[in-house]
Write a protein that holds these residues in place. Structure first.
Motif: not given
Length: 290
Positions: A120-124
């Motif tokens: 899953m693309f969980d980024v800042d």
């Protein structure tokens, strides 16, 4: 037994928020690809819709049996006599949760493989963009490799690209072609897209086909485009060198995967090892995920 040379296409799109409009756009581009002789056609991640707002997404996304992109792809595969790979679309599961799911349809219109995006693309990001894919989607738990007329095809979606163990496991399972339909952000695409795709091809001696989303989307996000097809030696053999919708086509010769692996037999040479991290029991690792 490996099949002979065939033409593969990557379809670049700019999906909006309407699955019906996106299905119509997909059909135009898939027909264009088939018209250029492609017998395997791949569309990008989230072909069906790119919807950032959760409430709007809840209204747009439905179950597999009611999804317009799935139905359109099934019909086109049969009509055109091609393998049609929907890079992914949002599917509502039986438990009500969403899956970021890929579909591969055969030339007779039957579904021969599916894959739910694992990572899953969980980024800042530095530009202020913040993404939490896991807030809306349930991650998959199984990699997938399937056969298309004797050629082994491995599945991934977008952010999976940053996890090389997935691709190594698929290569060890016989995949000669690795697929990475994506919706890379412009910022991360400019920095990493080409090098990551070429690396996955080189380290596994496999073709990589990556259909991409591109441009400024209806929901406000901007994606990188630059759909690519890379050969097993890491050479880019087709590229959409822009972010506009379109089609790229290249010849795929599965024998080239075998040739690359003979030159650099790293799959065969992979060895088990342990990591001495100062702990009493270090984890046991190997060249391919187990």
């Amino acid at each position: 037994m490996t099949m002979g040379v065939f033409k593969a296409a990557a379809v670049q799109m700019r999906s909006g928020t309407s699955p019906e409009r996106n299905a119509a756009d997909m059909e135009i581009l898939v027909r264009q690809a088939a018209g250029q002789g492609a017998t395997y056609v791949q569309t990008p991640e989230m072909t069906g819709a790119l919807v950032r707002d959760k409430e709007a997404g809840a209204a747009a996304f439905t179950t597999e049996d009611r999804d317009v992109v799935v139905a359109t792809a099934r019909r086109l595969a049969k009509e055109l006599g091609i393998y049609l790979h929907v890079g992914s679309t949002a599917i509502r599961r039986a438990d009500g949760k969403l899956a970021n799911r890929a579909f591969l349809f055969s030339p007779d219109g039957s579904l021969i493989a599916g894959y739910d995006k694992i990572h899953m693309f969980d980024v800042d990001l530095d530009n202020g963009e913040s993404w939490r894919e896991s807030a809306s989607y349930e991650p998959g738990t199984e990699a997938a490799v399937t056969d298309i007329n004797g050629t082994r095809l491995g599945f991934a979606v977008c952010y999976d690209l940053r996890f090389p163990q997935l691709f190594r496991a698929e290569a060890m399972a016989g995949a000669e072609v690795l697929t990475v339909p994506a919706a890379f952000t412009r910022q991360t695409g400019e920095a990493h897209w080409h090098v990551l795709l070429r690396a996955r091809a080189i380290e596994n001696g496999a073709y990589v086909i990556a259909a991409a989303q591109g441009g400024l989307h209806e929901d406000g996000r901007e994606t990188y485009g630059h759909s690519l097809i890379v050969d097993p030696w890491g050479r880019i053999i087709a590229e959409a060198a822009h972010n506009e919708p379109g089609v790229i086509v290249a010849e795929i010769d599965p024998a080239q995967s075998l040739a690359a692996r003979r030159k650099i037999p790293n799959l065969r040479n992979a060895r088990d090892f342990t990591v001495n991290a100062g702990a009493s029991e270090a984890p046991r690792l190997r060249g391919a995920a187990s």
